[in-house]
Design a protein around this motif. Structure first.
Motif, PDB file in Angstrom:
ATOM      1  N   GLY A   1       6.151   0.306 -17.783  1.00 35.37           N
ATOM      2  CA  GLY A   1       6.151   1.713 -18.178  1.00 35.37           C
ATOM      3  C   GLY A   1       6.519   2.675 -17.077  1.00 35.37           C
ATOM      4  O   GLY A   1       7.049   3.749 -17.340  1.00 35.37           O
ATOM      5  N   GLY A   2       6.197   2.302 -15.825  1.00 35.05           N
ATOM      6  CA  GLY A   2       6.541   3.156 -14.695  1.00 35.05           C
ATOM      7  C   GLY A   2       5.572   4.309 -14.516  1.00 35.05           C
ATOM      8  O   GLY A   2       4.723   4.590 -15.370  1.00 35.05           O
ATOM      9  N   PRO A   3       5.675   5.001 -13.381  1.00 33.85           N
ATOM     10  CA  PRO A   3       4.708   6.061 -13.043  1.00 33.85           C
ATOM     11  C   PRO A   3       4.724   7.238 -14.009  1.00 33.85           C
ATOM     12  O   PRO A   3       3.677   7.843 -14.241  1.00 33.85           O
TER      13      PRO A   3
ATOM     14  N   ARG B   1       0.816  -1.206   0.000  1.00 41.66           N
ATOM     15  CA  ARG B   1       0.000   0.000   0.000  1.00 41.66           C
ATOM     16  C   ARG B   1       0.854   1.263   0.000  1.00 41.66           C
ATOM     17  O   ARG B   1       0.567   2.237  -0.695  1.00 41.66           O
ATOM     18  N   LYS B   2       1.957   1.265   0.748  1.00 43.47           N
ATOM     19  CA  LYS B   2       2.810   2.450   0.800  1.00 43.47           C
ATOM     20  C   LYS B   2       3.346   2.792  -0.582  1.00 43.47           C
ATOM     21  O   LYS B   2       3.367   3.954  -1.009  1.00 43.47           O
ATOM     22  N   SER B   3       3.778   1.770  -1.333  1.00 42.50           N
ATOM     23  CA  SER B   3       4.308   2.008  -2.676  1.00 42.50           C
ATOM     24  C   SER B   3       3.215   2.504  -3.610  1.00 42.50           C
ATOM     25  O   SER B   3       3.446   3.366  -4.458  1.00 42.50           O
ATOM     26  N   LEU B   4       2.011   1.937  -3.462  1.00 41.23           N
ATOM     27  CA  LEU B   4       0.912   2.342  -4.319  1.00 41.23           C
ATOM     28  C   LEU B   4       0.557   3.804  -4.084  1.00 41.23           C
ATOM     29  O   LEU B   4       0.372   4.583  -5.016  1.00 41.23           O
ATOM     30  N   VAL B   5       0.494   4.215  -2.808  1.00 44.83           N
ATOM     31  CA  VAL B   5       0.189   5.607  -2.506  1.00 44.83           C
ATOM     32  C   VAL B   5       1.279   6.515  -3.055  1.00 44.83           C
ATOM     33  O   VAL B   5       1.026   7.592  -3.598  1.00 44.83           O
ATOM     34  N   SER B   6       2.548   6.063  -2.950  1.00 42.99           N
ATOM     35  CA  SER B   6       3.646   6.854  -3.492  1.00 42.99           C
ATOM     36  C   SER B   6       3.486   7.061  -4.990  1.00 42.99           C
ATOM     37  O   SER B   6       3.733   8.145  -5.516  1.00 42.99           O
ATOM     38  N   SER B   7       3.073   5.989  -5.682  1.00 44.52           N
ATOM     39  CA  SER B   7       2.852   6.110  -7.122  1.00 44.52           C
ATOM     40  C   SER B   7       1.768   7.130  -7.410  1.00 44.52           C
ATOM     41  O   SER B   7       1.878   7.938  -8.331  1.00 44.52           O
ATOM     42  N   PHE B   8       0.690   7.103  -6.623  1.00 47.82           N
ATOM     43  CA  PHE B   8      -0.382   8.071  -6.824  1.00 47.82           C
ATOM     44  C   PHE B   8       0.143   9.489  -6.633  1.00 47.82           C
ATOM     45  O   PHE B   8      -0.203  10.412  -7.374  1.00 47.82           O
TER      46      PHE B   8
END
Length: 566
Positions: free
Chosen positions: A282-284, A3-10
């Motif tokens: 593709g990345g963020p 979840r931490k990584s997902l929020v960072s991506s957002f």
């Protein structure tokens, strides 16, 4: 993904979580069995053995929540639709082509600011630069490829190839509009982007996407379809209604891709929707590019990114695209803040999958969806009747016709009634589009502006020219030549109406709307006059193709070749 990584991506994408969105994350809604029963009820009309239907897939937080087929994949062999059925997806394809261009841009092999003629030198120089960004965002001004081939003599069941499309596009002498000044959705740009992928990467778009997108994401049942004779296991056929009842096969016969012709399943497509969230491929930065709106020259956001519509739905951010080709009807929507994806792939030309996916969204997110529909107001029937008539756009040459029928204002040939919302404005049914009528000035025709899903408002004026007499119609007959599609058209009078025909196509009847202007299945046909007043040509216009010109031939002049490459 944690979840931490997902929020960072957002955060990298510049996304903000609204309080309602956070509530939606915690909210589980109805129990799964209840949700699934409600979804089943939505698709029940197409669940029988005598009708084509849809495959529907829903994912939450990257996990498959529901997948089911409704109706038949093949009516001739009684094969049902399943989650593993493979569909032609129409314009859902475009986001994959845009993503391939984005991958090449990441590697420094091209730039979205490049002139398209750097990679497509055979394209005409229109006097203004068309960039790859213009192609990606539909702000390029190119005429629609299918309409050009239609006017060049291609029939609906003919094979359409990439070479055919390039043949038509390279013959054009003008654009619909100056690049960047408007947005008009079309297919030609994405066919050209597919060609650019091949020329830059040295691989076909199919091979490039297999290697760089589909295999890394585990989309084993997905490919760009470049050979109409290729066998595809579990492929769903497509159908449209037959006059008198029953069904007819309606499968596109094409060997081009980029704008269309992606084959996939609902399960594979949900994997792609998850990639639009986490950017595993593709990345963020590329995911951000895909979900960044294009802009017009004046800075207006187009709400169209990399092959994706970037619209809000009832107060929630939504990323989506639909598709339509032959009898195939498709839609894929993603609510990024709620991490909910819904895909409907249908093989029934009567189904509106976009309406259905949004109803599925109500099942899952109902209490968080706002009612943003402008309320109806009362308007006397006499005032509605005053708005009836034919309206013409000086910019695009388009014509719309309005009638008062069954107690409501309607567009001729369209069943949806216009709902008054006040101050001369109407919405078509439950749409957020706005049709606004102005109060006419003294001795001036009434004006109409149409604001639909695109930011470019279309302006119209009511036609006041008299209808042509029989002698006026006769004066318009003759032969007309367009070198842009290598075709000669014959205009004649048939049963008191004008008709236009050209080789290999059925004759098209023209309905007069006033003066030298006519409407038909082609769009608008307008006859033009020289300074002397004599008729010197005609133009054919459609929403995606403006004023294709054909010059009137002298009686003794023999027409040249009337067929392009086949």
């Amino acid at each position: 993904m944690p979840r931490k990584s997902l929020v960072s991506s957002f955060l990298l994408l510049g996304l903000t979580f609204a309080a309602a969105s956070e509530g939606a994350e915690r909210h589980q809604g109805p129990l799964p069995t209840q949700r699934h029963k409600q979804v089943d009820a939505l698709f029940a009309p197409w669940s029988g053995k005598g009708t084509p239907g849809c495959a529907v897939g829903i994912s939450r937080d990257g996990a498959l929540d529901y997948a089911r087929g409704y109706g038949m994949s093949n009516l001739e062999y009684d094969v049902p639709i399943t989650p593993q059925s493979v569909f032609h997806t129409g314009s859902i394809t475009k986001q994959f082509t845009a993503f391939a261009i984005g991958l090449l841009a990441q590697e420094g092999k091209l730039s979205l600011g490049d002139d398209m003629r750097k990679y497509l030198p055979e394209m005409p120089d229109f006097g203004k630069t068309i960039t790859l960004a213009h192609l990606m965002h539909h702000t390029n001004g190119l005429r629609e490829q299918g309409q050009l081939l239609n006017l060049a003599g291609w029939r609906g069941d003919d094979l359409y190839t990439e070479a055919d499309i390039l043949w038509a596009l390279t013959r054009q002498r003008s654009l619909n509009f100056a690049p960047g000044s408007e947005i008009v959705y079309g297919n030609a740009a994405y066919t050209l982007l597919g060609v650019i992928v091949r020329r830059v990467s040295g691989k076909s778009l199919r091979a490039f996407a297999d290697e760089r997108i589909f295999k890394p994401l585990g989309m084993a049942d997905t490919h760009f379809h470049d050979d109409h004779t290729e066998l595809v296991p579990r492929r769903a056929s497509a159908y449209t209604p037959r006059d008198g009842g029953g069904w007819r096969i309606s499968v596109p016969n094409i060997d081009h891709y980029g704008s269309t012709n992606l084959f996939t399943t609902i399960v594979d497509l949900l994997k792609w929707e998850q990639n639009l969230l986490d950017g595993r491929v593709g990345g963020p930065e590329l995911i951000a590019l895909m979900q960044t709106s294009g802009r017009l020259n004046d800075g207006t956001a187009t709400l169209y990114g990399g092959g994706l519509h970037l619209e809000a739905h009832r107060g929630l951010r939504m990323v989506s695209h639909d598709g339509m080709d032959g009898g195939y009807r498709t839609d894929a929507i993603l609510f990024p803040d709620q991490r909910l994806a819904i895909v409907a792939l249908c093989n029934n030309g009567t189904i509106d999958p976009s309406g259905l996916t949004r109803k599925v969204a109500e099942v899952y997110l109902g209490e968080f969806l706002k009612n943003v529909m402008p309320p109806a107001v009362k308007v006397p029937e006499a005032e509605l009747s005053e708005l009836v008539g034919t309206y013409w756009s000086p910019l695009t040459d388009a014509v719309v016709q309005l009638e008062f029928k069954d107690g409501a204002l309607r567009q001729v040939g369209v069943p949806t009634a216009f709902v008054p919302i006040g101050n001369g404005a109407f919405r078509p049914g439950e749409s957020m589009h706005v049709w606004r009528f102005s109060k006419p000035a003294a001795n001036a025709p009434r004006e109409l502006s149409i604001k639909d899903a695109w930011p470019t408002t279309r302006d119209f004026i009511r036609v006041t020219e008299p209808m042509p007499t029989d002698s006026a119609l006769a004066a318009l007959t003759g032969k007309y030549r367009s070198d842009e599609v290598d075709m000669t058209y014959t205009v004649r009078v048939a049963d008191g109406r004008l008709a236009i025909r050209w080789p290999r196509r059925d004759e098209v009847m023209l309905d007069a709307v006033g003066g030298d202007r006519f409407v038909c299945s082609l769009g608008t046909v307008t006859f033009t006059r020289a300074a002397s007043g004599g008729v010197d040509g005609l133009t054919i216009s459609h929403r995606r193709m403006r004023r294709l010109r054909a010059e009137r031939l002298a009686v003794a002049e023999a027409p040249r070749s009337e067929a392009g490459p086949r």
